[in-house]
Design an enzyme around this catalytic site. Structure first.
Site, mmCIF file in Angstrom:
data_model
loop_
_atom_site.group_PDB
_atom_site.id
_atom_site.type_symbol
_atom_site.label_atom_id
_atom_site.label_comp_id
_atom_site.label_asym_id
_atom_site.label_seq_id
_atom_site.Cartn_x
_atom_site.Cartn_y
_atom_site.Cartn_z
ATOM 1 N N TRP A 20 -28.972 31.941 10.700
ATOM 2 C CA TRP A 20 -29.915 31.855 9.952
ATOM 3 C C TRP A 20 -31.360 32.572 9.930
ATOM 4 C CZ3 TRP A 20 -27.174 28.849 14.039
ATOM 5 C CH2 TRP A 20 -27.878 29.375 15.152
ATOM 6 N N ARG A 21 -30.639 33.592 11.100
ATOM 7 C CA ARG A 21 -32.009 34.718 10.190
ATOM 8 C C ARG A 21 -31.855 36.001 9.530
ATOM 9 N NH1 ARG A 21 -31.269 36.754 17.333
ATOM 10 N NH2 ARG A 21 -32.526 34.566 18.220
ATOM 11 N N GLU A 33 -33.196 24.367 13.394
ATOM 12 C CA GLU A 33 -34.412 24.623 14.240
ATOM 13 C C GLU A 33 -34.293 23.030 14.638
ATOM 14 O OE1 GLU A 33 -36.392 26.263 15.764
ATOM 15 O OE2 GLU A 33 -35.694 28.435 15.149
ATOM 16 N N GLN A 38 -33.595 21.671 22.199
ATOM 17 C CA GLN A 38 -32.817 21.418 23.285
ATOM 18 C C GLN A 38 -31.552 21.497 23.895
ATOM 19 O OE1 GLN A 38 -34.810 19.622 25.784
ATOM 20 N NE2 GLN A 38 -36.499 19.588 24.746
ATOM 21 N N TYR A 116 -44.078 23.566 17.336
ATOM 22 C CA TYR A 116 -42.582 24.364 17.560
ATOM 23 C C TYR A 116 -41.552 24.545 16.357
ATOM 24 C CZ TYR A 116 -39.347 26.973 19.088
ATOM 25 O OH TYR A 116 -38.522 28.098 19.335
ATOM 26 N N ASP A 134 -43.364 26.845 22.869
ATOM 27 C CA ASP A 134 -42.320 25.941 23.415
ATOM 28 C C ASP A 134 -42.269 26.361 24.887
ATOM 29 O OD1 ASP A 134 -40.445 27.733 23.557
ATOM 30 O OD2 ASP A 134 -38.680 27.058 22.665
#
Length: 345
Positions: A20-21, A33, A38, A116, A134
């Site tokens: 995803w980068r 994301e 968590q 966030y 966060d």
């Protein structure tokens, strides 16, 4: 060298190659994301890859059933994330014609997207100058600047966001935010960070004052509730069982489970049999009752400790609404029940 420059330099030398980068497409960024809330990258990455393969576009995700989404989500926990993911995909696909909102403020209006996640999507896809804040960021900034604000207090988020806003690199906010997240995940970890190799070892206030293990400060403790679950695994003459969906709000909403007796303590066979006699779901004659294992399974959630025991109930005749074992395996379950099914079905 400024904090942001040194942080970005560290990131460019140490970052992990994560799928995803390598994109500015908001769909995979948003998906990653939500999955990583968590959740550690090592656990979340296989789920991300399965979701992208199964639902390559937001339209594919929107057109899926909630059951399909929850089945794919199975084992990640915090299932409200999966349900919100699905609902938001439907809003984007069917109400916004597949186009993600482009600003932090507009992203915040979507279900399941908090400050966030909105900051991450807006900065990574649009280079909007808005910081991600966060637990990782609380920890890094509290240590580096020796901030003793209680992070569980009402004012903490505002204070740390203001500080992050002063530090963010306005020319490359996306890289700065990625760097901050990565630094918290790899270097400035919660317990026993290796400060001897840290790029900030000469300027970190907590290190100089020997307060690394004391920061950030969190005074409010999470109250943990203990609950006792007794799952009744029925088997009729065909080998069929009864499965029900959890429709009430709370943990595991819309996931499936065996008929449940919740008690205020651990039950023995006699007590389980007495409880069954007061229920209405079983009209067949009971042939035998016994526990699958001697001890209950402990399943720990963020605010709850569940002591779970599975009971084998053989009954006469055919169960009304009984379901074949192969069909059971296709439904989405909480991971603790899924693991039981994999072992015993």
């Amino acid at each position: 060298m400024t904090f942001s420059n040194r942080l970005i330099q560290w990131y460019l030398e140490n970052k992990r190659d994560l799928p995803w980068r390598n994109t500015t497409n908001p769909y995979p960024i948003w998906l990653s994301e939500i999955i990583l809330q968590q959740t550690r990258v090592a656990q979340g990455l296989p789920y991300y890859e399965r979701f992208i393969e199964t639902f390559p576009t937001v339209f594919d995700l929107a057109n899926a059933s909630e059951e399909q989404v929850l089945k794919l989500w199975q084992g990640l926990g915090y299932y409200s994330r999966g349900r919100n993911l699905h609902k938001t995909a439907q809003i984007i696909a069917f109400e916004l014609n597949g186009t993600f909102p482009t600003t932090y403020t507009e992203l915040l209006k979507l279900k399941g997207i908090g400050s966030y996640t909105a900051a991450a999507i807006a900065s990574f896809s649009q280079k909007e100058v808005v910081p991600v804040v966060d637990g990782n960021v609380f920890r890094i900034l509290a240590r580096y600047f020796d901030v003793e604000t209680d992070i569980s207090s009402a004012t903490a988020k505002k204070e740390f966001t203001a500080l992050a806003n002063e530090l963010i690199d306005s020319k490359q906010p996306d890289v700065f935010n990625q760097a901050l997240m990565e630094f918290g995940a790899l270097q400035c970890v919660p317990k026993n960070p290796n400060c001897s190799i840290c790029v900030f070892k000469d300027s970190c206030a907590a290190l100089q004052k020997k307060k690394v293990d004391l920061l950030p400060i969190k005074l409010k403790k999470t109250k943990v509730t203990e609950r006792f679950f007794n799952y009744l695994v029925l088997e009729d003459e065909r080998g069929h069982s009864i499965i029900q969906q959890r429709t009430a709000k709370g943990i595991w909403h819309n996931l499936y489970e065996f008929p449940l007796i919740e008690s205020d303590k651990e039950l023995n066979e006699k007590e389980v049999k007495e409880k069954i006699s007061t229920t209405t779901f079983l009209t067949n004659e009971l042939i035998s009752l016994k526990p699958y294992d001697e001890k209950s399974v402990l399943h720990i959630l963020s605010h709850q400790r569940l002591k779970i025991r599975f009971w084998e109930l053989k009954v006469e005749g055919m169960l009304k609404n009984g379901i074949a074992r192969e069909a059971v395996k296709k439904l989405p379950f909480p991971i603790v029940i899924f693991n039981f099914i994999e072992k015993n079905f």
